[in-house]
Write a protein that holds these residues in place. Structure first.
Motif, PDB file in Angstrom:
ATOM      1  N   HIS A 143       0.605  -1.443  -0.290  1.00 19.79           N
ATOM      2  CA  HIS A 143       0.254  -0.131  -0.293  1.00 19.79           C
ATOM      3  C   HIS A 143       0.600   0.959  -0.081  1.00 19.79           C
ATOM      4  CE1 HIS A 143      -3.799   1.617   0.637  1.00 19.79           C
ATOM      5  NE2 HIS A 143      -3.262   2.917   0.965  1.00 19.79           N
ATOM      6  N   SER A 144       0.202   2.138  -0.660  1.00 22.77           N
ATOM      7  CA  SER A 144       0.843   3.695  -0.221  1.00 22.77           C
ATOM      8  C   SER A 144       0.124   4.317  -0.157  1.00 22.77           C
ATOM      9  CB  SER A 144       1.790   3.665  -1.886  1.00 22.77           C
ATOM     10  OG  SER A 144       2.347   3.000  -2.607  1.00 22.77           O
ATOM     11  N   ILE A 145       0.426   5.095   0.403  1.00 24.34           N
ATOM     12  CA  ILE A 145       0.051   6.884   1.146  1.00 24.34           C
ATOM     13  C   ILE A 145       0.804   8.500   0.539  1.00 24.34           C
ATOM     14  CG2 ILE A 145      -1.033   8.219   3.303  1.00 24.34           C
ATOM     15  CD1 ILE A 145      -0.901   5.203   4.798  1.00 24.34           C
ATOM     16  N   THR A 146       0.179   9.026  -0.270  1.00 23.96           N
ATOM     17  CA  THR A 146       0.424   9.887  -0.851  1.00 23.96           C
ATOM     18  C   THR A 146       0.569  11.362  -0.249  1.00 23.96           C
ATOM     19  OG1 THR A 146       0.487   9.074  -3.565  1.00 23.96           O
ATOM     20  CG2 THR A 146       0.759  11.471  -3.336  1.00 23.96           C
ATOM     21  N   MET A 147       0.862  12.207   0.329  1.00 21.93           N
ATOM     22  CA  MET A 147       1.160  12.878   1.120  1.00 21.93           C
ATOM     23  C   MET A 147       1.018  14.237   0.723  1.00 21.93           C
ATOM     24  SD  MET A 147       2.763  11.310   4.920  1.00 21.93           S
ATOM     25  CE  MET A 147       1.299  12.746   5.631  1.00 21.93           C
ATOM     26  N   GLY A 148       2.141  14.705  -0.716  1.00 23.89           N
ATOM     27  CA  GLY A 148       1.647  15.860  -0.556  1.00 23.89           C
ATOM     28  C   GLY A 148       3.207  15.811  -0.105  1.00 23.89           C
ATOM     29  N   ALA A 149       2.892  18.012  -0.207  1.00 24.42           N
ATOM     30  CA  ALA A 149       4.201  19.194   0.175  1.00 24.42           C
ATOM     31  C   ALA A 149       3.983  18.680   1.337  1.00 24.42           C
ATOM     32  CB  ALA A 149       4.016  20.427  -1.048  1.00 24.42           C
ATOM     33  N   LYS A 150       4.824  18.944   2.139  1.00 24.85           N
ATOM     34  CA  LYS A 150       4.600  19.271   3.582  1.00 24.85           C
ATOM     35  C   LYS A 150       5.585  20.519   4.049  1.00 24.85           C
ATOM     36  CE  LYS A 150       1.190  16.332   4.473  1.00 24.85           C
ATOM     37  NZ  LYS A 150      -0.413  16.185   5.021  1.00 24.85           N
ATOM     38  N   GLU A 151       5.134  20.869   5.020  1.00 24.22           N
ATOM     39  CA  GLU A 151       6.196  21.641   5.953  1.00 24.22           C
ATOM     40  C   GLU A 151       6.877  21.190   7.338  1.00 24.22           C
ATOM     41  OE1 GLU A 151       6.040  25.364   4.896  1.00 24.22           O
ATOM     42  OE2 GLU A 151       4.624  24.730   4.356  1.00 24.22           O
ATOM     43  N   ALA A 152       7.983  21.398   7.848  1.00 28.09           N
ATOM     44  CA  ALA A 152       8.637  21.171   8.126  1.00 28.09           C
ATOM     45  C   ALA A 152       7.877  20.855  10.266  1.00 28.09           C
ATOM     46  CB  ALA A 152      10.074  22.221   8.670  1.00 28.09           C
TER      47      ALA A 152
END
Length: 230
Positions: A143-152
């Motif tokens: 399974h894969s989870i795409t979280m996209g862009a994230k802040e620090a």
């Protein structure tokens, strides 16, 4: 003849008699106490050469050495007692975590029939295209989870235990990995997962260890990053 015999007995009585030493089976204390030290120091002063007396600095050095050695011995005893108290305190604190979920810095986690896996991806800087991959024990991505862009900071993720088609996967151990795109290359990110505390072990060498559900090897109490309801 009687007078000579009597004199001989009297002379024998005046002769040196070896002191009778009493042999005891009881073990003797071979440690040099403070009283023994001062007795030896007194004898040293009594039999010293009057033309070459012991220097004051040398005497002070001897006394300081003994005091230091005795102080170190007492400090070791106190530290041993303190370690015992701290181990008991840690064991009591760790026992309250049994049945709870803890966040630990590992990608190895356990899925049951009714629960999935959740955790945190640690980001030192803003990152693009963060992806969490769930692998089985053979290394196959299930399974894969795409979280996209994230802040620090810490980015949380949850996996419900299903594959890409929505089918519930069997219980067991799984490996969670996180990747992000930095420039033109993909880098692996630090990850932590939640796990249920099954029991607590106390070891003299390693201290207190938390035994987590489905994960081999204990974790130290200091490894716990967060505690959540089980």
């Amino acid at each position: 003849m009687s007078e000579i015999s009597g004199s001989s007995n009297y002379i024998d009585q005046l002769s040196w008699q070896e002191p009778q030493t009493e042999i005891s089976d009881q073990p003797k204390d071979t440690m040099l106490s403070q009283e023994d030290f001062f007795q030896l120091l007194t004898q040293q002063l009594a039999y010293q050469d009057p033309f070459k007396p012991v220097e004051n600095a040398e005497m002070v050095a001897q006394m300081s050495s003994f005091t230091t050695a005795e102080g170190i011995g007492q400090l070791n005893e106190q530290m041993t007692g303190l370690n015992s108290i701290m181990s008991s305190s840690q064991a009591l604190q760790a026992s309250s975590l049994v049945g709870q979920k803890v966040l630990v810095p590992t990608g190895y986690s356990h899925k049951t029939d009714t629960t999935g896996i959740d955790g945190v991806v640690s980001l030192s800087a803003p990152t693009n295209n963060v992806t969490v991959r769930i692998e089985d024990t053979t290394g196959q991505v299930v399974h894969s989870i795409t979280m996209g862009a994230k802040e620090a900071g810490n980015a949380r993720f949850e996996w419900d235990g299903t594959d890409a088609s929505g089918n519930q996967l069997p219980q067991g151990n799984y490996v969670v990995k996180a990747y992000a795109l930095q420039g033109d290359s993909s880098v692996e990110l630090p990850i932590s997962t939640y796990a249920k505390v099954d029991s607590v072990s106390i070891s003299g060498a390693n201290g207190v260890a938390l035994n987590l559900q489905g994960i081999q090897g204990g974790f130290r109490l200091s490894d716990v990053l967060e505690v959540a309801k089980g």
